[in-house]
Scaffold this motif. Structure first.
Motif, short mmCIF file in Angstrom:
data_model
loop_
_atom_site.label_atom_id
_atom_site.label_comp_id
_atom_site.label_asym_id
_atom_site.label_seq_id
_atom_site.Cartn_x
_atom_site.Cartn_y
_atom_site.Cartn_z
N PHE A 31 144.76 64.82 106.96
CA PHE A 31 143.41 63.66 107.19
C PHE A 31 142.90 63.77 108.55
CE2 PHE A 31 142.50 59.48 108.24
CZ PHE A 31 141.29 59.46 107.67
N LEU A 32 144.05 63.71 109.45
CA LEU A 32 143.83 63.40 110.85
C LEU A 32 143.01 64.55 111.50
CD1 LEU A 32 146.83 61.54 112.42
CD2 LEU A 32 144.57 60.65 111.91
N PRO A 88 150.04 57.63 90.19
CA PRO A 88 149.21 58.96 91.09
C PRO A 88 148.83 58.75 92.47
CG PRO A 88 148.48 58.63 88.71
CD PRO A 88 149.31 57.46 88.88
N ALA A 89 148.51 57.23 92.76
CA ALA A 89 147.95 56.83 94.12
C ALA A 89 149.08 56.71 94.97
CB ALA A 89 147.08 55.61 94.03
N VAL A 90 150.46 56.88 94.65
CA VAL A 90 151.41 56.20 95.43
C VAL A 90 151.75 57.14 96.76
CG1 VAL A 90 153.64 57.51 94.60
CG2 VAL A 90 153.58 55.31 95.31
N ILE A 91 151.72 58.45 96.72
CA ILE A 91 151.90 59.18 97.98
C ILE A 91 150.38 59.00 98.99
CG2 ILE A 91 151.36 61.55 99.03
CD1 ILE A 91 154.10 61.25 97.77
N ALA A 92 149.25 58.82 98.40
CA ALA A 92 147.95 58.59 99.25
C ALA A 92 148.14 57.14 99.66
CB ALA A 92 146.81 58.48 98.45
N LYS A 138 154.88 64.76 86.43
CA LYS A 138 154.55 64.48 87.67
C LYS A 138 153.01 64.12 87.66
CE LYS A 138 158.02 66.19 91.06
NZ LYS A 138 157.95 66.98 92.13
N PRO A 139 152.53 63.13 88.43
CA PRO A 139 151.13 63.06 88.13
C PRO A 139 150.45 63.99 89.52
CG PRO A 139 152.28 61.24 89.55
CD PRO A 139 153.26 62.09 89.07
N ASP A 140 149.10 63.99 89.54
CA ASP A 140 148.55 64.92 90.25
C ASP A 140 148.12 64.02 91.84
OD1 ASP A 140 146.75 66.44 91.82
OD2 ASP A 140 145.23 66.69 90.35
N TYR A 141 149.34 63.94 92.76
CA TYR A 141 149.11 63.10 93.81
C TYR A 141 147.96 63.65 94.65
CZ TYR A 141 153.91 61.49 92.79
OH TYR A 141 155.08 61.20 92.13
N ALA A 142 147.82 65.09 94.53
CA ALA A 142 146.81 65.61 95.62
C ALA A 142 145.44 65.30 95.35
CB ALA A 142 146.93 67.12 95.48
N ASN A 143 144.96 64.83 94.14
CA ASN A 143 143.82 64.44 93.73
C ASN A 143 143.28 63.18 94.31
OD1 ASN A 143 141.48 65.47 92.80
ND2 ASN A 143 141.69 64.73 90.68
N CYS A 144 144.39 62.13 94.44
CA CYS A 144 144.12 60.87 94.98
C CYS A 144 144.10 60.90 96.39
CB CYS A 144 145.35 59.94 94.64
SG CYS A 144 145.36 59.37 92.58
N LYS A 149 142.79 63.34 98.06
CA LYS A 149 141.42 63.90 98.41
C LYS A 149 140.53 62.66 98.25
CE LYS A 149 138.39 67.56 97.05
NZ LYS A 149 136.97 66.99 97.16
N ILE A 150 140.70 61.97 97.12
CA ILE A 150 139.51 60.91 97.04
C ILE A 150 139.68 59.90 98.26
CG2 ILE A 150 139.18 58.57 95.81
CD1 ILE A 150 139.87 60.09 93.23
#
Length: 759
Positions: free
Chosen positions: A81-82, A267-271, A617-623, A625-626
């Motif tokens: 992100f940075l 799914p939003a937990v890593i984000a 497992k949820p799709d963490y990467a998509n969250c 990305k959002i």
């Protein structure tokens, strides 16, 4: 004359900065001893038991491996992100650097001839073109240092979060020390890097400017502009990122699905965990660096047009840098009280230990300021005071610095009283959840508005005292006094997100309830310290922007700012509106990004088979990305508003309207920022008060999942963008507009007010 020689001063400032960097590296080395991929043998575990013992019933190797995996995901998300954000910022830096050069160069039509000095009329100064070139270089140096500060802070935070979770299994004290040491790495690196780069810039610029100190320190003001402009995008972008993920995770996970905050099924937990690092760590680091750079630049500029500049007294001129050097040494001693001198053995000792850091650093710094003031400053000298000379004694300036220093402590303690769940204001907010979310919101808003009173009186008192004693220089030094203990302030501030992440990792790695209780206790204290950090940032921003305002008025050659003048008044009323416009943009950005996040989290729960049961497992990467896409897109309009407004006001309406604009945004922005930050902090800790259930009152409101708890979660969700996006970004708005106006003042004074020339 003071007792310091020029040679010794030249030596002491970089020595203090290098000492700060060395201490930060030592703390990092101590943190790195906790291995994420392995664990010490049984014998060393027994030697290190503090409280509660080693966690039982879970395979160590499996837990450590999970922690390592989660930590890597958070670190990769934050770094990517940075880096994406920095690509945007490099383009901005180039474009804005070109604007600085063109505007300032055009003041005298890009002339390369020497000019009569603005303040020392009989002397010749370097051409306006030199000011354009060196202001641009200073801007780029400030921007790069700000970006580096934020990035290094984020790196150490993502390095330390899993280590804090693992140490929590060996006792609360071990976990506290790891989290605090990691915060100290960021605090000392930022304070030392800021000082070192500024010191090096001044010495490099001096090779060209020589005896023209007026031109030298005017061009150095670009350093503060660079620091704050990066901080604005870091704060706004990071704040939108973290709150979009947090609100999305809470609304679906906690309220709809009734699962814990950091449950790995969400799914939003890593984000959410990535957001803590890019918003609260990288954003806050850039923000406080910006305040430090601006207050130092304002003090140096005012000193350069006073007797220090005209008599070329290098030691007295370097007084702001010597204060910051002393601050690094004092903070180093203070840190040892938290990590080495006093051992934490119980949960109840965490918050007092962090509060003690503020008090110890303030008391020791008072002595340090006295020492620096009497050895660096002449016993009597004159300061520039809006066209006249004010005779000042060295003890006057000592009182200016100390007033700011102690005002910072008052603001810190007031913030703690209104945002910690150990006191009645937050407990009253928690109690109001019995009758639903509406009363919780009403009580929280009232608390935020009320919490403004004491900080504003403290700021008003320090402004009055410092202005009476030391004119505009006194106000700049009061701001620097508040920021002199920045290393300690940042250490306790960064401690919060690190502890928050540690709790999330403990939850996701499947550690026992007892371990999560310990990380929650660290986190609850961290929430309060984060609020204290924001209080410091806002208080110092008020003083910094006032000092910059004074410097701008001097540089733009305005004799008086008359509120009855319609040119000034229209600026005043528009300036007071800007914080509301800015807050509306940032709040809406969080809302729209959170909306996308909620829809994505719901979609995953509804369409991924076995997700709720924990089989897939949820799709963490998509969250992730959002959050990334939303924050990068949404950070540009608020940033543009802040950066473009002074340019439009100064160019089209002139310096008097711009002066009114700065005054209006300062007065209104401070109130909105303090109330927003404290309201959000109080709602967050009211929720944690119910969740922890440590008192009979809290147990009656809980447990998790009860109606009162759901009402508290809604309050917390409303407060999230207030405390982590709008509130903290507002202090950058008021500082950035002021420093930008100062940098562009020569252009506005020469060519501004196009519209009023024809009306």
């Amino acid at each position: 004359m003071g007792g310091l020689s020029e040679g010794l001063t030249q030596l002491l400032i970089p020595a203090a900065a290098l000492l700060g960097i060395g201490f930060a590296l030592l703390q990092w080395l101590l943190v790195s001893r906790v291995k994420v991929y392995s664990y010490p043998d049984d014998e060393s575990q027994e030697n290190n038991l503090i409280e509660g013992g080693q966690e039982e019933g879970i395979d160590d190797v499996e837990v450590v491996a999970k922690c390592a995996e989660i930590q890597k995901a958070i670190s990769v998300g934050a770094t990517s992100f940075l880096f994406t954000q920095y690509k945007y910022l490099v383009v901005f830096m180039g474009a804005f650097g070109a604007i600085i050069f063109l505007f300032l160069g055009s003041v005298k039509s890009f002339s390369t001839k020497s000019e009569p000095c603005t303040y020392n009329k009989g002397q010749m100064c370097k051409p306006a073109l030199a000011n354009a070139i060196f202001s641009t270089i200073a801007f780029l140096l400030g921007a790069l240092t700000s970006v580096l500060s934020g990035f290094l802070g984020m790196k150490i935070a993502t390095y330390a979060n899993a280590r804090t979770s693992l140490e929590a299994r060996r006792g609360i004290g071990r976990a506290f020390v790891i989290a605090f040491r990691s915060g100290a790495v960021m605090g000392f690196l930022l304070a030392a890097n800021g000082l070192l780069v500024l010191y090096a810039s001044i010495n490099l610029f001096k090779l060209y400017y020589g005896d023209d100190w007026e031109g030298l320190y005017e061009s150095i003001t670009g350093y503060g502009l660079g620091g704050s402009s990066m901080a604005l995008f870091g704060r706004v972008g990071g704040g939108i990122y973290t709150k979009a993920a947090d609100v999305g995770a809470d609304l679906v996970g906690k309220i709809e699905k009734n699962i814990p905050e950091d449950d790995p099924r969400n799914p939003a937990v890593i984000a959410d965990n990535v957001g803590d690092n890019v918003g609260d760590i990288a954003g806050m680091g850039s923000d406080l660096f910006g305040s430090y750079a601006e207050s130092t630049c304002a003090a140096l500029f005012v000193a350069s047009i006073s007797s220090f500049g005209s008599t070329h007294n290098y030691v007295a001129m370097s007084y702001p840098l010597l204060i910051s050097s002393m601050g690094i040494v004092i903070c180093l001693i203070t840190t040892l009280f938290a990590t080495d001198f006093i051992e934490i053995k119980k949960v109840s000792q965490i918050e007092p230990s962090l509060k003690r850091q503020l008090l110890i650093s303030t008391v020791l710094m008072t002595v340090g300021v006295a020492l620096v003031s009497f050895v660096a400053l002449p016993s009597k000298f004159t300061l520039y005071d809006f066209g006249s000379d004010k005779v000042v004694k060295n003890w006057h300036i000592f009182f200016c610095v100390v007033t700011g220093l102690w005002a910072g402590l008052v603001i810190g303690y007031t913030t703690e009283y209104y945002t910690s769940n150990a006191y009645s204001p937050v407990q009253d907010v928690a109690d109001s959840c019995r009758t639903g979310a509406a009363t919780n919101v009403i009580f929280g808003l009232a608390l935020g508005y009320k919490s403004v009173i004491i900080p504003i009186f403290s700021i008003a008192l320090s402004i009055y005292v410092s202005f009476r004693l030391g004119a505009m220089y006194g106000i700049a030094m009061a701001a620097l006094g508040m920021l002199s203990t920045i290393a300690t302030g940042l250490a306790i501030d960064a401690y919060g997100p690190i502890s928050d992440n540690a709790g999330g990792i403990a939850e996701m790695a499947g550690m026992s309830h007892e371990i999560r209780e310990r990380t929650d206790a660290l986190d609850a204290a961290g929430n309060t310290t984060a609020a204290i950090g924001k209080g410091f940032a806002i208080g110092s921003a008020a003083l910094v922007s006032l000092a910059l305002f004074g410097a701008f008025v001097s540089r733009a050659d305005i004799e008086t700012v008359n509120v009855m003048n319609p040119k000034v008044f229209i600026g005043l009323i528009v300036g007071a509106m800007l914080p509301y416009w800015f807050s509306a943009m940032t709040m809406k950005s969080v809302g729209s990004a959170a909306l996308k996040m909620v829809e994505e989290v719901r979609r995953q729960f509804n369409t991924i088979p076995g997700l709720m049961e924990g089989r897939t497992k949820p799709d963490y990467a998509n969250c992730v990305k959002i959050s990334t896409d939303a924050s990068l897109k949404e950070m540009i309009p608020p940033g543009g508003l802040v950066l473009v407004t002074p340019l439009i006001a100064g160019t089209f309406f002139g310096v008097e309207t711009l002066a009114g604009l700065l005054a209006g945004s300062l007065v209104s922005g401070v109130q909105v920022a303090i109330s927003a930050s404290n309201t959000g902090g109080a709602w967050d800790n009211a929720k944690k008060y119910i969740e922890a259930g440590r008192s009979e009152h809290a147990k009656a409101l809980g447990p998790k999942g009860s109606d009162a708890h759901k009402a508290a979660v809604i309050g917390d969700t409303v407060g999230d963008p207030l405390k982590d996006t709008s509130g903290p970004s507002l202090n950058i708005l008021i500082k950035l507009m002021a420093v930008e106006s100062l940098v562009f003042a020569p252009f506005f004074a020469a060519h501004g007010g196009i519209i009023f020339k024809y009306i």
